[in-house]
Design an enzyme around this catalytic site. Structure first.
Site, PDB file in Angstrom:
ATOM      1  CG  HIS B 239      16.844 -42.954   2.183  1.00  0.00           C
ATOM      2  ND1 HIS B 239      16.396 -44.128   2.719  1.00  0.00           N
ATOM      3  CD2 HIS B 239      18.160 -42.889   2.456  1.00  0.00           C
ATOM      4  CE1 HIS B 239      17.393 -44.748   3.295  1.00  0.00           C
ATOM      5  NE2 HIS B 239      18.493 -44.025   3.146  1.00  0.00           N
ATOM      6  CD  GLU B 304      19.988 -45.353   8.217  1.00  0.00           C
ATOM      7  OE1 GLU B 304      18.793 -45.391   7.854  1.00  0.00           O
ATOM      8  OE2 GLU B 304      20.805 -44.535   7.776  1.00  0.00           O
ATOM      9  CG  HIS B 306      18.070 -51.586   4.334  1.00  0.00           C
ATOM     10  ND1 HIS B 306      18.896 -52.459   3.683  1.00  0.00           N
ATOM     11  CD2 HIS B 306      18.225 -50.405   3.698  1.00  0.00           C
ATOM     12  CE1 HIS B 306      19.545 -51.829   2.718  1.00  0.00           C
ATOM     13  NE2 HIS B 306      19.151 -50.585   2.697  1.00  0.00           N
ATOM     14  NE  ARG B 327      28.416 -48.509   3.752  1.00  0.00           N
ATOM     15  CZ  ARG B 327      27.592 -49.524   3.499  1.00  0.00           C
ATOM     16  NH1 ARG B 327      27.962 -50.751   3.811  1.00  0.00           N
ATOM     17  NH2 ARG B 327      26.415 -49.323   2.945  1.00  0.00           N
ATOM     18  CG  ASP B 328      24.968 -44.637   9.104  1.00  0.00           C
ATOM     19  OD1 ASP B 328      25.354 -43.825   8.240  1.00  0.00           O
ATOM     20  OD2 ASP B 328      23.856 -45.178   9.072  1.00  0.00           O
ATOM     21  CD  GLU B 529      21.352 -46.637  -3.047  1.00  0.00           C
ATOM     22  OE1 GLU B 529      20.887 -47.526  -2.324  1.00  0.00           O
ATOM     23  OE2 GLU B 529      20.760 -45.589  -3.305  1.00  0.00           O
ATOM     24  CD  GLN B 531      25.297 -52.130   0.692  1.00  0.00           C
ATOM     25  OE1 GLN B 531      25.364 -52.093   1.911  1.00  0.00           O
ATOM     26  NE2 GLN B 531      24.562 -51.275   0.003  1.00  0.00           N
ATOM     27  N   GLY B 767      18.150 -39.954  14.711  1.00  0.00           N
ATOM     28  CA  GLY B 767      16.857 -40.513  14.381  1.00  0.00           C
ATOM     29  C   GLY B 767      16.725 -40.676  12.895  1.00  0.00           C
ATOM     30  CB  SER B 770      11.135 -45.536   7.155  1.00  0.00           C
ATOM     31  OG  SER B 770      10.625 -46.370   6.143  1.00  0.00           O
TER      32      SER B 770
END
Lengths: 258, 975
Positions: B239, B304, B306, B327-328, B529, B531, B767, B770
């Site tokens: 990841h 992304e 998930h 958040r990115d 993690e 949030q 990019g 996954s």
């Protein structure tokens, strides 16, 4: 004449405050977004402003019901200030979450101490974002006077079904000229409860109501999101901005005249 | 006054409405239950439960029950002390199931309720937790039925508990345990012991990587702490470092060199480097790709996935997927302005026995994921404006959830250089056990135990917390208060602080991190993690100013320590050192992986994917044009997504110019969203679009990639984006990278990305990949997703006023087909319904000849205002595009097609590189002049008849507008 100062209240989760500012500026006001913390800290005072705007959003994440906790802020910290502002006759508008706040704070309909109306979950149980058309029946409301045609703008809510506690309350609102906006078909006739013209199952197609003095308007749809047309075919696709701009101008002009 | 520390239970139930015992929500839950085969269930009424713990006086209880928790116009509330003789719970005719969150799961409603109780002056409230009560009505409903209902519909065991009857409240475990550091003597372990350790801690590290760790601690001459091991495992996870993309691949396939060293460099970045667009401001460096908007502003875009979290907890997984990608964008100092979502699910009508053991039903995954996307975007006030929904059996156990976010920022205001001495500051949410080991979890193949074992990997979002952080950060950016910023994503603080300190080093004390509840071990704090957290580097002189901004909007701010300049990552927990490792070792990354690639041995695996077509369909007589078109419009790949899209607020921020569905009835599907951000001057805007077709991927991964890039670009061009100002993002979702076929698929699709990007001149700017999107069912069956590549595009629209949209505008306008059609049927909607037409091309669409030049010419025509509507050809071919244009505009059209092959290829074949254009009749000649030299042909004109008239080679078919609307909206009855 000077641009009237408008206070646009912000609590955690308020999100259409900048959108409201765009509409207010266009309509000739001088808006300022003010966090409720600043009012609590007496860094800003409601009485210094000519208009009060409670914009849309998800204040406090809609926890315990949309608008409930923002309404609690009003009741806990500024009940007197807010009541004085309303009583002074200055224009007040609550849009979407702001409408929910005004209703749950008892400012709308505002006739009795107990809550007699609310905005419940939409009839179909879902949040919806779609364009709606509204007509403005004859009412006391200073915001909806002489609108040029139907008011068309998007809704974006999950809890917008207007409910009253009794037939008597509804009769009083109707006969008292308190029904400011009604969901309508393209022909301007009330939706008659039919989805999607009435998008949420509101009683009597009510989209917005005012207080008895007519200076406080609450409505679920977002007239601040139809004040600028940017695509060439926007008006054909959706609707004229004229009525939305007129609504904001009505509020601003009323503030100027105070 | 009598008071005591107790737990109280409040039950808030909707009042029965006059003349209606069963409201729409109760009916809809019951319908879901019946879909699970629980036919006896008539209604399921939901009520809210609040548990309040504290020392609370009777008057205060009444205030909570009558005033705070209940809306007296539509609800009733009853309360009691837990443990007291209970008043009647469920109505006599109903059975009760109660569900509550497991302790420690994020519960924003409970947090707000506790805060509000204190605001009401009820000081004795210690904690609140929430739950749901379900009163189930139906004759002869058994405990077994209730259990099934709870497990399959009402409760997700990953985050919730359930009980028949009353549930006991649960509170986070306050057992001590903090400060505990485990030490592992990795230096003395043999390979087998190393692998056992990796497995035991779910680290997903292979033996070569474990050996490097062993060697490092041997050099340091000491044992490895649990926190160090976990940090390395997260930092080196697939990841975080994309081991597969950077691997050395040994290739056994014609046309390839024997080795490909690093797919990212060899194909994706290579394309961007060769295109060298001066308007690309950041590619593959920051948390999001950044391009120039105008002289004053830049726009950023990130997508992304998930997937694994959404498989085990659909709402939370998708919810935090959206939150994470937002958040990115916050991590490049931008204001989020749009969200996108592309979702892939198993068929919603799958029979329960078809669903792989241990995974949720696709229908439940879909509704949870959609609700999760809706919740985060709407509450953050970020409009969700573009996306897609795709169905395939391969996604049944392994849904794909692609979440994207675009942002805007003034140019040159994103600081990226922390200095030694700067403080390490965390803003936002508190830290809990949520999401432990998410980065390594997502790097494994899932099996039937995944849901159970990875419970701790699930995160739940609190979008309002993040909205406050976003507001504070923009104020801090404008005041220049931080020197670097990143988000807490996978790996939590370990990745965020680790990354920011990768050169300088840092010394932090995680005992300072505010916790949701006590009892976390240091490694759990470091790896959590949880949030809604961002990390910023703040010069000491700016700390007070930043604190003032955070205080003003109630954002929690914590000073964890400082950047040292000494090149070591030192993490303390109070007096104890829990991590002390060399940044160079940590960030030089794991040893390069060696993988192998080869085409599938089974030749049929590479054949066109028409095996799902009914047997013998290819020889059955061709369907009539009208019936075929209506069936295509109603097909799951094409049918309107409007009911889903209406759940997303696409209007907030007032910047949306072209909506996902637009036109006079707001039901015409658009090719891309167009936005005009409020802070920018003039009429310039941006377009967001995507290209995705998994049905092509199964047949030919190279062509899938070429098609996805072309589709994303032509969608953006269709709404007015300048083809010389379009950047793209790649998101690969593939299976197990240790399988040679998977790596061959990756190589083929990466090669397609390169070729298509070069052809269109569209650089990749960001990019993500996954892998391990596969599911090992308990019967040993392996379910892999089809090869899936999402290409997302962001383009600049010089004047949003000219964005045409797909809806037809007026009668009497000429219609044109732009591009060189090369219709084929592999992976097509038509072939899936009716089989391959005789003599047709069974391949999937490939590189469109002449498309880049055609797009440039079309763009000039759009920018000059000659184009009134424009729609690209994609699933379902030309006929579907025309139908959607008629539906969107509530107008008719007459179209004649010759020279594109027979009826089926001309109308239903799928091709890249083509669009339908409605030109403005008075300026049609100008349109034609501006297209001169590019492939285009006039195919017909619009009219006021409520039908679409299609004629091929002199044979005409008429399809009614109302029929098309009914088919496309999914309301046409079966014939």
């Amino acid at each position: 004449m000077r641009r009237p100062k408008a206070i646009v209240l912000h609590a955690a989760g308020t999100n259409r405050d900048p959108d409201a500012c765009v509409a207010l500026e266009l309509a000739g006001a001088d808006p300022e977004i003010v966090h409720v913390n600043r009012l609590r800290a007496r860094d800003r005072r409601l009485s210094d402003y000519a208009m009060l705007v409670i914009p849309g959003g998800f204040s406090y994440a809609d926890a315990l019901g949309a608008g409930r906790l923002f309404a609690l802020d009003l009741a806990s910290y500024f009940a007197d200030e807010a009541a004085a502002f309303v009583d002074s006759g200055k224009p007040v508008i609550g849009v979407c979450n702001g409408f929910q706040v005004l209703v749950k704070a008892g400012i709308l309909p505002g006739d009795r101490r107990e809550r007699e109306a609310t905005l419940a979950h939409n009839e179909n149980g879902r949040f919806e974002c779609r364009w709606t058309a509204m007509s403005a029946p004859a009412s006391n409301c200073v915001w909806t006077r002489n609108l040029p045609g139907l008011l068309s703008c998007p809704i974006a809510h999950g809890e917008g079904r207007f409910v009253v506690d009794s037939e008597t309350t509804m009769e009083r609102l109707v006969s008292g000229g308190r029904i400011a906006l009604v969901y309508s078909g393209a022909d301007g006739r009330p939706a008659g409860g039919a989805y999607p013209a009435n998008p949420n199952g509101s009683a009597a197609d009510v989209a917005g109501i005012c207080n008895s003095a007519g200076n406080v308007l609450g409505l679920m749809p977002h007239p601040e999101n139809n004040v600028v047309v940017r695509d060439r075919d926007g008006e054909r696709r959706r609707a004229s901005t004229a009525a939305c701009i007129a609504l904001w101008k009505n509020g601003v002009d009323y503030a100027k005249g105070m | 006054m009598e008071t005591s520390t107790d737990v109280y239970r409040f039950l808030v139930r909707p009042k029965e409405r006059p003349g209606e015992h069963c409201g729409p929500r109760a009916r809809s839950l019951a319908a879901d239950a019946r879909a699970l085969g629980l036919s006896k269930i008539r209604a399921v009424h939901r009520a809210a439960i609040y548990f309040v713990r504290g020392t609370i006086a009777p008057k205060e209880l009444s205030l909570l029950g009558r005033f705070l928790f209940c809306d007296p116009v539509v609800e009733d509330c009853a309360w009691e002390r837990v443990g007291d003789a209970a008043p009647a719970g469920a109505p006599a005719r109903a059975r009760r199931i109660e569900v509550s969150l497991r302790p420690g799961v994020t519960d924003p409603v409970a947090d707000e309720a506790a805060r509000a109780a204190r605001e009401l002056g009820i000081k004795g409230v210690e904690a609140v937790s929430t739950g749901d009560a379900f009163d189930v009505e139906g004759d002869g409903v058994t405990d077994g039925d209730l259990r099934l209902l709870a497990e399959r519909l009402l409760c997700n065991a990953v985050i919730q508990r359930w009980a028949i009857g009353r549930i006991e409240p649960s509170w986070p475990d306050e057992a001590a345990g903090s400060g505990e550091v485990e030490r592992m003597d990795v230096g003395s372990m043999d390979d087998a012991a190393l692998l056992a350790l990796s497995a035991e801690r779910r680290a997903a590290l292979d033996v070569a990587e474990m050996v490097v760790i062993r060697d490092y601690f041997n050099r340091e001459g000491r044992a490895c702490t649990d926190a160090e091991f976990e940090t390395i495992a997260q930092t080196w996870s697939e990841h975080c470092v994309h081991k597969t993309f950077k691997a050395l691949i040994e290739v056994d396939a014609p046309g390839y060199p024997p080795f490909v060293d690093n797919v990212l460099k060899s194909y994706i970045k290579k394309a961007s480097d060769e295109i060298a667009a001066p308007w690309v401001l950041s590619a593959f460096v920051d948390n999001a790709g950044i391009i120039e908007f105008d002289d004053e502003y830049e726009v950023s875009f990130k997508v992304e996935t998930h997937n694994h979290p959404s498989a085990v907890e659909p709402f939370g997984g998708a919810n935090t997927g959206v939150g994470g990608v937002i958040r990115d964008v916050m991590g490049v100092s931008a204001r989020p302005i749009a969200a996108t979502d592309v979702l892939c699910f198993g068929p919603p009508d799958a029979a329960p026995e078809e669903v792989p053991a241990g995974s949720l039903h696709p229908r439940r995954i879909a509704s949870g994921v959609i609700a999760g996307v809706q919740d985060y975007g709407n509450k953050m006030g970020v409009p969700t404006v573009n996306g897609g929904i795709h169905y395939d059996h391969g996604y049944s156990a392994n849904p794909l959830v692609y979440c994207g976010c675009a942002g805007i920022a003034p140019r040159g205001r994103h600081p990226k250089a922390a200095a030694a001495g700067d403080r390490v500051v965390v803003l936002g949410g508190r830290t809990g056990r949520d999401g432990l080991r998410g980065a390594t979890f997502s790097s494994m193949v899932m099996d039937s135990s995944t849901g159970e074992l990875s419970g701790a990997s699930v995160q739940i979002g609190a979008p309002i917390v993040q909205k406050k952080v976003s507001e504070a950060l923009i104020a801090a950016r404008d005041a220049g208060l931080y020197s670097a910023i990143t988000d807490c994503g996978a790996g939590g603080l370990s990745s965020a602080v680790g990354e920011m300190a990768s050169v300088l080093g840092a010394d932090v004390d995680i005992a300072r991190a505010p916790l949701k509840y006590p009892g976390l071990a240091p490694w759990e704090i470091w790896l959590s993690e949880a949030q809604e957290r961002m990390v910023v580097a703040v010069p000491p002189k700016d700390m007070d100013a930043l604190r003032a901004i955070c205080d003003a909007v109630d954002v929690e701010m914590t000073d964890l320590g400082r950047f040292t300049g000494e090149g070591r990552l030192v993490v303390r927990y109070g007096g104890a050192t829990v991590i002390d490792i060399d940044c160079g070792f940590l960030h030089s990354g794991p040893p390069q992986r060696r993988l192998r690639a080869a085409p599938p041995v089974d030749a049929s695996a590479g054949e066109p994917a028409d095996e799902r077509a009914p047997a013998g369909a290819a020889v059955s007589p061709a369907p009539a044009v009208g019936e075929a078109l209506l069936a295509i419009l109603a097909h799951p790949a094409v049918v309107s997504r409007e009911p889903t899209v209406r759940l997303y607020d696409h209007e907030v921020q007032g910047a949306t110019v072209l909506r996902p569905y637009d036109g006079p009835a707001a039901d015409g599907p658009q090719d891309a969203a167009v936005l005009k951000p409020r802070e920018t001057k003039g009429s310039r805007g941006l377009a967001l679009s995507n290209g995705f077709n998994h049905r092509y991927g199964a047949a030919d991964p190279y062509r899938m990639a070429v098609s996805a890039v072309d589709e994303a670009v032509r969608n953006a061009v269709a709404v007015g984006a300048d083809p010389e100002r379009i950047a793209v993002l790649d998101n690969f979702c593939l299976g197990d990278p240790t399988r040679r076929e998977t790596m061959w698929t990756l190589l083929e699709s990466a090669r397609g990305c390169y070729d298509a990007a070069i052809a269109h001149g569209t650089p990749f700017v960001s990019g993500k990949d996954s892998f391990n999107n596969a599911y090992l069912a308990s019967d040993g069956r392996r379910v892999s997703i089809p090869p899936s590549l999402l290409i997302s595009a962001i383009g600049i629209v010089p004047d949003v006023g000219n964005a045409p949209g797909t809806d037809l505008k007026a009668e009497g306008d000429p219609l044109y087909l732009v591009g060189n059609p090369a219709p084929s049927f592999g992976g097509s909607v038509y072939a899936e319904l009716f089989g391959l037409p005789p003599g047709s091309d069974p391949g999937v669409p490939g590189s469109p000849a002449g498309a880049p030049a055609a797009y440039r010419a079309l763009h000039r025509a759009i920018a000059a205002g000659f184009v009134r509507a424009c729609h690209d050809l994609s699933d379902g071919g030309l006929a579907a595009a025309l139908a959607e244009m008629c539906i969107g505009g509530r107008l008719g059209a007459r179209v004649a097609l010759d020279g594109i092959g027979g009826t089926a290829p001309a109308l239903f074949g799928e091709t890249n590189g083509c669009l339908v254009v409605e030109a403005d009749a008075p300026t049609a000649a100008e349109f034609e002049r501006s297209m001169a030299g590019s492939p285009y042909r006039r195919i017909g004109e619009t009219d006021g008849e409520a039908r679409l008239l299609l004629s091929v080679g002199g044979e005409a078919a008429v399809v009614g507008l109302d029929d098309m609307i009914a088919a496309y909206s999914g309301t046409r009855s079966e014939r």
